[in-house]
Design an enzyme around this catalytic site. Structure first.
Site, PDB file in Angstrom:
ATOM      1  N   TYR A 181      46.767  30.886  33.657  1.00 10.98           N
ATOM      2  CA  TYR A 181      45.179  31.845  34.454  1.00 10.98           C
ATOM      3  C   TYR A 181      46.298  32.926  33.980  1.00 10.98           C
ATOM      4  O   TYR A 181      45.371  34.146  33.381  1.00 10.98           O
ATOM      5  CB  TYR A 181      45.679  31.771  35.694  1.00 10.98           C
ATOM      6  CG  TYR A 181      45.339  32.595  36.341  1.00 10.98           C
ATOM      7  CD1 TYR A 181      43.554  32.970  36.229  1.00 10.98           C
ATOM      8  CD2 TYR A 181      46.101  33.511  37.313  1.00 10.98           C
ATOM      9  CE1 TYR A 181      43.346  34.395  37.107  1.00 10.98           C
ATOM     10  CE2 TYR A 181      45.596  34.752  37.874  1.00 10.98           C
ATOM     11  CZ  TYR A 181      44.308  35.264  38.054  1.00 10.98           C
ATOM     12  OH  TYR A 181      43.999  36.224  38.531  1.00 10.98           O
ATOM     13  N   ASP A 194      27.122  38.592  37.440  1.00 14.15           N
ATOM     14  CA  ASP A 194      28.201  37.161  37.786  1.00 14.15           C
ATOM     15  C   ASP A 194      27.401  36.025  37.727  1.00 14.15           C
ATOM     16  O   ASP A 194      26.582  36.138  37.967  1.00 14.15           O
ATOM     17  CB  ASP A 194      28.316  37.621  39.632  1.00 14.15           C
ATOM     18  CG  ASP A 194      29.698  36.906  39.858  1.00 14.15           C
ATOM     19  OD1 ASP A 194      29.715  35.229  39.888  1.00 14.15           O
ATOM     20  OD2 ASP A 194      30.246  37.255  40.376  1.00 14.15           O
ATOM     21  N   SER A 196      46.376  40.836  36.724  1.00 10.77           N
ATOM     22  CA  SER A 196      46.982  39.965  37.633  1.00 10.77           C
ATOM     23  C   SER A 196      48.512  39.863  38.287  1.00 10.77           C
ATOM     24  O   SER A 196      48.842  39.907  36.713  1.00 10.77           O
ATOM     25  CB  SER A 196      46.404  38.018  37.721  1.00 10.77           C
ATOM     26  OG  SER A 196      47.561  37.666  38.603  1.00 10.77           O
ATOM     27  N   GLY A 200      31.563  38.268  44.917  1.00 10.23           N
ATOM     28  CA  GLY A 200      33.034  37.296  44.821  1.00 10.23           C
ATOM     29  C   GLY A 200      33.606  37.944  45.972  1.00 10.23           C
ATOM     30  O   GLY A 200      33.203  39.563  46.340  1.00 10.23           O
ATOM     31  N   LYS A 250      45.192  36.575  31.464  1.00 15.37           N
ATOM     32  CA  LYS A 250      44.889  37.889  32.202  1.00 15.37           C
ATOM     33  C   LYS A 250      45.628  38.702  30.977  1.00 15.37           C
ATOM     34  O   LYS A 250      45.370  39.647  30.929  1.00 15.37           O
ATOM     35  CB  LYS A 250      45.264  38.342  33.544  1.00 15.37           C
ATOM     36  CG  LYS A 250      44.246  37.250  34.805  1.00 15.37           C
ATOM     37  CD  LYS A 250      43.398  37.683  34.531  1.00 15.37           C
ATOM     38  CE  LYS A 250      42.177  37.542  35.609  1.00 15.37           C
ATOM     39  NZ  LYS A 250      41.108  38.511  36.280  1.00 15.37           N
TER      40      LYS A 250
HETATM   41  P1  NAD Z   1      36.401  36.044  43.487  1.00 13.99           P
HETATM   42  O1  NAD Z   1      37.219  34.317  43.061  1.00 13.99           O
HETATM   43  O2  NAD Z   1      36.246  36.323  44.438  1.00 13.99           O
HETATM   44  O3  NAD Z   1      35.112  36.654  42.397  1.00 13.99           O
HETATM   45  C1  NAD Z   1      35.338  36.353  41.722  1.00 13.99           C
HETATM   46  C2  NAD Z   1      33.482  36.141  40.703  1.00 13.99           C
HETATM   47  O4  NAD Z   1      33.886  36.225  39.304  1.00 13.99           O
HETATM   48  C3  NAD Z   1      33.317  34.808  41.467  1.00 13.99           C
HETATM   49  O5  NAD Z   1      31.946  35.654  41.933  1.00 13.99           O
HETATM   50  C4  NAD Z   1      32.612  34.364  40.138  1.00 13.99           C
HETATM   51  O6  NAD Z   1      31.369  33.466  40.274  1.00 13.99           O
HETATM   52  C5  NAD Z   1      32.988  35.517  39.058  1.00 13.99           C
HETATM   53  N1  NAD Z   1      33.311  34.950  37.619  1.00 13.99           N
HETATM   54  C6  NAD Z   1      33.961  33.889  37.508  1.00 13.99           C
HETATM   55  N2  NAD Z   1      33.358  33.433  36.382  1.00 13.99           N
HETATM   56  C7  NAD Z   1      32.633  33.893  34.940  1.00 13.99           C
HETATM   57  C8  NAD Z   1      31.810  34.156  34.300  1.00 13.99           C
HETATM   58  N3  NAD Z   1      32.074  33.386  33.471  1.00 13.99           N
HETATM   59  N4  NAD Z   1      30.661  34.446  34.701  1.00 13.99           N
HETATM   60  C9  NAD Z   1      30.346  35.653  34.962  1.00 13.99           C
HETATM   61  N5  NAD Z   1      30.624  35.747  36.292  1.00 13.99           N
HETATM   62  C10 NAD Z   1      31.660  35.204  36.678  1.00 13.99           C
HETATM   63  O7  NAD Z   1      37.339  36.909  43.182  1.00 13.99           O
HETATM   64  P2  NAD Z   1      38.507  37.803  44.281  1.00 13.99           P
HETATM   65  O8  NAD Z   1      39.601  37.609  44.567  1.00 13.99           O
HETATM   66  O9  NAD Z   1      37.354  38.702  43.918  1.00 13.99           O
HETATM   67  O10 NAD Z   1      39.125  38.449  42.429  1.00 13.99           O
HETATM   68  C11 NAD Z   1      38.522  39.673  41.692  1.00 13.99           C
HETATM   69  C12 NAD Z   1      39.640  39.351  40.255  1.00 13.99           C
HETATM   70  O11 NAD Z   1      41.237  39.810  40.765  1.00 13.99           O
HETATM   71  C13 NAD Z   1      39.655  39.019  39.184  1.00 13.99           C
HETATM   72  O12 NAD Z   1      39.689  38.848  37.945  1.00 13.99           O
HETATM   73  C14 NAD Z   1      40.870  37.572  39.612  1.00 13.99           C
HETATM   74  O13 NAD Z   1      41.178  37.049  39.244  1.00 13.99           O
HETATM   75  C15 NAD Z   1      41.940  38.864  39.959  1.00 13.99           C
HETATM   76  N6  NAD Z   1      42.930  39.005  41.105  1.00 13.99           N
HETATM   77  C16 NAD Z   1      42.174  37.820  42.080  1.00 13.99           C
HETATM   78  C17 NAD Z   1      43.891  37.120  43.147  1.00 13.99           C
HETATM   79  C18 NAD Z   1      43.235  37.232  44.272  1.00 13.99           C
HETATM   80  O14 NAD Z   1      45.265  36.652  45.406  1.00 13.99           O
HETATM   81  N7  NAD Z   1      42.246  37.485  44.922  1.00 13.99           N
HETATM   82  C19 NAD Z   1      44.745  38.242  42.618  1.00 13.99           C
HETATM   83  C20 NAD Z   1      45.573  38.312  41.757  1.00 13.99           C
HETATM   84  C21 NAD Z   1      43.984  38.765  41.073  1.00 13.99           C
END
Ligand code: NAD
Length: 326
Positions: A136, A31, A110, A10, A140
């Site tokens: 969501y 992942d 989050s 991700g 969290k």
């Molecule tokens: P992203 O979607 O780019 O990456 C998330 C990764 O998790 C993906 O590669 C996906 O394949 C993997 N994944 C999802 N479900 C899965 C499962 N059941 N088993 C194994 N792998 C799984 O997200 P990001 O932007 O890198 O976010 C990183 C973290 O930050 C996450 O926990 C997200 O909830 C949190 N977050 C992100 C944001 C944002 O704006 N990007 C904001 C607040 C919190």
């Protein structure tokens, strides 16, 4: 150290993995998808967080877990998958980490655990009541409770980072980007609002379509522009890396994100100016997002210092946008 990075394919996870490898750590990814990462010190488990066997293999022999992977969706049809990945998945990864006697577990929570869209006070500090307004956000918050419980039930140190909205700079001006497309580009926003069933909003946006690709400055029903944090992946990654080892991080809850929120009325005209795209202004029904989250605890306790404010991100975004035009 040997570190398990979940969500390693991700946005944040892949960057953190690279940063740790560059600092000489061994990294294991976990992942659903394989990461695009070739390095002798990198290995990975491809599987789902709620698969106990995969989670055990992932946690075996690591010093720390950075649980950065999650499923992000705001669609009603994704509800079961959301809770399986973020609640069951987090519980199972936590239990596997405790069994493997992992030293520290850092959890990507989050800002949606607060009512970010309707805060009781601003700036939002870690002491703000947690009352998520989205499923969501609920996943969290339950994740946080599971992390805290495991912190009490085992010797494992835990750290909760409440992530700001996060983007790679190159995504900001990409109409196909999951977040930035519908946030800043008119036609992707129309499609998004239709998908959410917000027909009035979709109609208002469609009425503003100048007949060519355009940017949109979305405001609320009273004409107040939206305001929220948008943090560069590089800054998030440096915060995560600090949380991995900082002694004062153990047991803590920290807002992690940019220092200042982004006022859409400031950035959209700059985006329009630098891309030459027309900019339309549309007032949409509802109160609209307008929040400021404090990162003071993270800065003062752990020495976090973000380096990529939005205007610096925008310079890269414009370069990426220009490359996509040729
Ligand atoms: P992203 O979607 O780019 O990456 C998330 C990764 O998790 C993906 O590669 C996906 O394949 C993997 N994944 C999802 N479900 C899965 C499962 N059941 N088993 C194994 N792998 C799984 O997200 P990001 O932007 O890198 O976010 C990183 C973290 O930050 C996450 O926990 C997200 O909830 C949190 N977050 C992100 C944001 C944002 O704006 N990007 C904001 C607040 C919190």
């Amino acid at each position: 150290m040997k570190v398990l990075v979940t969500g390693s394919a991700g946005r944040v996870g892949s960057f953190v993995a690279r940063q740790l490898l560059a600092s000489g750590h061994q990294v294991r990814g976990f992942d659903l998808r394989a990461a695009d990462l070739e390095d002798a010190a990198f290995e990975e488990v491809v599987g789902a967080f709620d698969d106990r066997e995969a989670a055990s293999r992932a946690c075996e022999g690591v010093d720390a877990v950075l649980h950065l992977g999650a499923f992000m969706s705001w669609l009603a049809g994704d509800r079961d998958k959301l809770f399986r990945a973020n609640v069951e998945g987090t519980r199972i990864v936590l239990e596997a980490a405790a069994v493997a006697k992992v030293g520290r577990f850092v959890f990507a929570s989050s800002g949606e655990v607060y009512p970010e869209n309707k805060p009781q006070f601003q700036p939002i500090t870690e002491d703000h009541p947690t009352k998520p307004l989205s499923p969501y956000g609920v996943t969290k918050l339950i994740g946080e409770e599971l992390v805290k419980f495991q912190g009490r039930a085992s010797p494992m140190e835990t750290v909760i980072l409440r992530f700001s909205h996060t983007q790679n700079a190159g995504e900001l001006l990409d109409p196909d980007s999951f977040f930035s497309g519908p946030r800043f580009f008119l036609r992707p926003k129309i499609t998004q609002q239709e998908g959410f069933g917000n027909q009035t909003a979709a109609d208002l946006l469609r009425a503003a379509d100048p007949g060519q690709a355009a940017l949109v400055l979305a405001r609320n029903e009273n004409g107040r522009p939206l305001r929220m944090h948008i943090t560069d992946t590089r800054d998030m990654s440096s915060g995560v890396v600090i949380a991995l080892t900082h002694p004062k991080a153990a047991g803590g809850v920290f807002n992690l994100g940019a220092t200042d929120p982004v006022d859409f009325a400031d950035v959209l005209p700059v985006m329009a100016d630098k891309t030459g795209l027309p900019l339309v202004t549309v007032d949409l029904p509802g109160a609209g997002v307008w929040y400021h989250t404090s990162n003071q605890r993270m800065r003062e306790t752990l020495g976090f210092e973000p380096e990529w404010p939005i205007m610096r991100m925008l310079d890269e975004a414009v370069e990426a946008w220009k490359r996509r035009q040729v």
